[in-house]
Motif scaffolding. Structure first.
Motif, short mmCIF file in Angstrom:
data_model
loop_
_atom_site.label_atom_id
_atom_site.label_comp_id
_atom_site.label_asym_id
_atom_site.label_seq_id
_atom_site.Cartn_x
_atom_site.Cartn_y
_atom_site.Cartn_z
N UNK A 1 -18.24 45.32 -1.87
CA UNK A 1 -19.37 44.81 -1.56
C UNK A 1 -19.61 43.57 -2.12
N UNK A 2 -20.61 42.83 -1.48
CA UNK A 2 -20.86 41.51 -1.90
C UNK A 2 -22.23 41.23 -1.64
N UNK A 3 -22.96 40.36 -2.35
CA UNK A 3 -24.33 39.97 -1.98
C UNK A 3 -24.57 38.33 -1.67
N UNK A 4 -23.11 37.75 -1.75
CA UNK A 4 -23.13 36.30 -1.44
C UNK A 4 -22.20 36.27 -0.26
N UNK A 5 -23.04 36.07 0.89
CA UNK A 5 -22.33 35.98 2.04
C UNK A 5 -22.22 37.22 2.65
N UNK A 6 -21.82 37.48 3.76
CA UNK A 6 -21.63 38.76 4.53
C UNK A 6 -20.23 39.51 4.23
N UNK A 7 -20.45 40.91 4.32
CA UNK A 7 -19.18 41.62 4.03
C UNK A 7 -17.90 41.09 4.79
N UNK A 8 -16.78 41.45 3.85
CA UNK A 8 -15.66 40.86 4.44
C UNK A 8 -14.63 42.23 4.21
N UNK A 9 -14.17 42.57 5.34
CA UNK A 9 -13.19 43.83 5.32
C UNK A 9 -11.96 43.08 5.75
N UNK A 10 -10.75 43.02 4.98
CA UNK A 10 -9.52 42.14 5.28
C UNK A 10 -8.67 43.18 6.26
N UNK A 11 -9.14 43.16 7.33
CA UNK A 11 -8.56 44.17 8.19
C UNK A 11 -7.04 44.30 8.38
N UNK A 12 -6.82 43.01 8.47
CA UNK A 12 -5.14 43.14 8.54
C UNK A 12 -4.28 43.42 7.28
N UNK A 13 -5.09 43.48 6.42
CA UNK A 13 -4.37 44.03 4.87
C UNK A 13 -4.93 45.61 4.87
N UNK A 14 -5.52 46.18 5.82
CA UNK A 14 -5.85 47.56 5.62
C UNK A 14 -7.35 47.84 5.25
N UNK A 15 -8.16 46.92 5.21
CA UNK A 15 -9.60 47.03 5.02
C UNK A 15 -10.27 47.51 6.40
N UNK A 16 -11.48 47.93 6.09
CA UNK A 16 -12.44 48.47 7.26
C UNK A 16 -13.78 48.43 6.88
N UNK A 17 -14.70 48.04 7.77
CA UNK A 17 -16.15 48.25 7.49
C UNK A 17 -16.42 50.02 7.31
N UNK A 18 -16.17 50.80 8.11
CA UNK A 18 -16.11 52.19 7.66
C UNK A 18 -15.69 52.57 6.47
N UNK A 19 -14.58 52.04 6.03
CA UNK A 19 -14.13 52.38 4.65
C UNK A 19 -14.90 51.71 3.37
N UNK A 20 -15.57 50.63 3.87
CA UNK A 20 -16.68 50.16 3.00
C UNK A 20 -17.93 50.88 2.79
N UNK A 21 -18.23 51.63 3.79
CA UNK A 21 -19.44 52.42 3.85
C UNK A 21 -18.84 53.72 2.71
N UNK A 22 -17.81 54.18 3.19
CA UNK A 22 -17.18 55.38 2.46
C UNK A 22 -17.27 54.86 0.73
N UNK A 23 -16.76 53.64 0.67
CA UNK A 23 -16.64 53.29 -0.69
C UNK A 23 -18.11 53.19 -1.51
N UNK A 24 -19.05 52.57 -0.49
CA UNK A 24 -20.35 52.76 -1.07
C UNK A 24 -20.86 54.06 -1.42
N UNK A 25 -20.68 54.98 -0.72
CA UNK A 25 -20.96 56.30 -1.27
C UNK A 25 -20.40 56.79 -2.24
N UNK A 26 -19.21 56.39 -2.46
CA UNK A 26 -18.43 57.00 -3.58
C UNK A 26 -18.98 56.50 -4.98
#
Length: 355
Positions: free
Chosen positions: A229-254
């Motif tokens: 989560x970040x509110x300075x700048x737009x989201x950054x999912x480091x996909x090469x290092x395994x991150x994902x936008x959908x994973x960020x949604x799941x993390x937010x829900x958790x």
């Protein structure tokens, strides 16, 4: 002697009453809002960056951050936040900032406690959160992290120019590791009891990276939620290092399940938030995923999608909304909604954006 002891006891009682009367979080230095501009060829002036206690989230849990407007990657404040729990049992740290700022961070810590540095947990792999690991390990810290983070640190990816990355300082590599178990989402992998606080290290699903950890301070009712989560700048999912936008949604829900309405949520960057602040962030992620998915189904190229300014509805409420930040976010979504490379050993083989 008895009179002196009674005066000391009264002083301690008064201090305790004062601490209990404090309202947390206490914001000492508000995050800068920008806008920030950097000349071509700008180099980060590490010698000018100062570390400071910027927030207090409990009588013995302080947050450290660097000077704003000097770091091109993190212009709201240099690097990521460090959280410090301190007291007679020693110091527990969340993250270690950039290597260039390690000594400055220790100097700030020594301004409020002389307790030994005992424990550090890394929230994720990025150098503004792990760069000072070796320095603090040499001060006595035992470093914890997800197994994926340790493996990535030991075997760093090849650089963009094809050259191998430098080997890490062995002292900075986590020695105590754990794994994310999707069957037990939100459950602590490690629980420590220090300085009157109960601290949980909770491994996260691949979201910002594949090795994320959040840190819950139960008594303080606070959670360090790192960078998904970040509110300075737009989201950054480091996909090469395994991150994902959908994973960020799941993390937010958790986080929404782990936090109550009063829980202090501590991002690695930006402002401190509460549970309610997660909702517009989640909504933006879902809406942008849907829009970009529809455009890809229509055969739109990445260049076409970037030209549509899909972040416009959110620019007014997103601080630090630089064009680079917008384009990075939309590019990540574009690659994720179709033919997204699988996660293998905590990494993805991402295509290079067209030039």
């Amino acid at each position: 002697m008895k009179h002196r002891w009674m005066l000391a006891a009264v002083s301690l009682l008064a201090l305790s009453d004062f601490a209990s009367a404090q309202t947390y979080p206490e914001i000492l230095i508000p995050p800068a809002k920008g806008p920030f501009t950097f000349a071509k060829g700008y180099q980060i002036p590490w010698d000018r960056i100062e570390m400071a206690v910027t927030e207090k989230i409990a009588p013995n849990i302080f947050l450290l951050h660097g000077s704003p407007g000097l770091d091109t990657a993190h212009p709201d404040a240099s690097g990521g936040r460090i959280a410090v729990l301190f007291g007679p049992d020693g110091v527990l740290m969340v993250d270690s900032e950039d290597v260039q700022l390690a000594e400055k961070s220790l100097k700030v810590i020594r301004g409020f406690t002389n307790a030994p540095i005992r424990v550090m947990v890394n929230s994720h792999i990025h150098p503004d959160h792990t760069g000072g690991n070796a320095f603090f390990a040499k001060q006595g810290a035992v470093i914890f992290s997800q197994e994926n983070l340790r493996e990535e640190m030991i075997n760093p990816p090849t650089r963009a120019n094809g050259q191998p990355a430098p080997a890490p300082d062995p002292a900075g590599v986590p020695v105590a590791t754990y794994r994310y178990d999707p069957a037990h989402k939100g459950e602590p992998a490690v629980t420590l009891r220090m300085n009157g606080e109960t601290v949980d290290f909770i491994p996260m699903m691949p979201s910002h990276t594949a090795g994320d950890t959040i840190v819950r301070f139960r008594k303080a009712n606070a959670i360090y939620i790192e960078d998904f989560y970040r509110n300075f700048g737009y989201p950054f999912a480091d996909q090469a290092e395994g991150g994902s936008i959908k994973g960020m949604i799941e993390a937010t829900d958790l986080i929404g399940k782990l936090a109550d309405d009063n829980t202090i949520l501590v991002p690695g960057h930006g402002t401190l938030i509460h549970k309610k602040d997660l909702l517009p962030y989640r909504r933006m992620l879902v809406e942008v995923l849907a829009k970009v998915g529809s455009l890809r189904d229509q055969g739109k190229s990445l260049k076409d999608v970037l030209a549509m300014n899909l972040t416009a509805p959110y620019d007014g409420t997103t601080l630090g909304d630089s064009q680079d930040s917008k384009d990075r976010f939309i590019t990540e979504v574009y690659y994720e909604v179709k033919d997204f490379p699988p996660l293998v050993d905590g990494k993805r083989s991402m295509p290079r954006p067209p030039t």
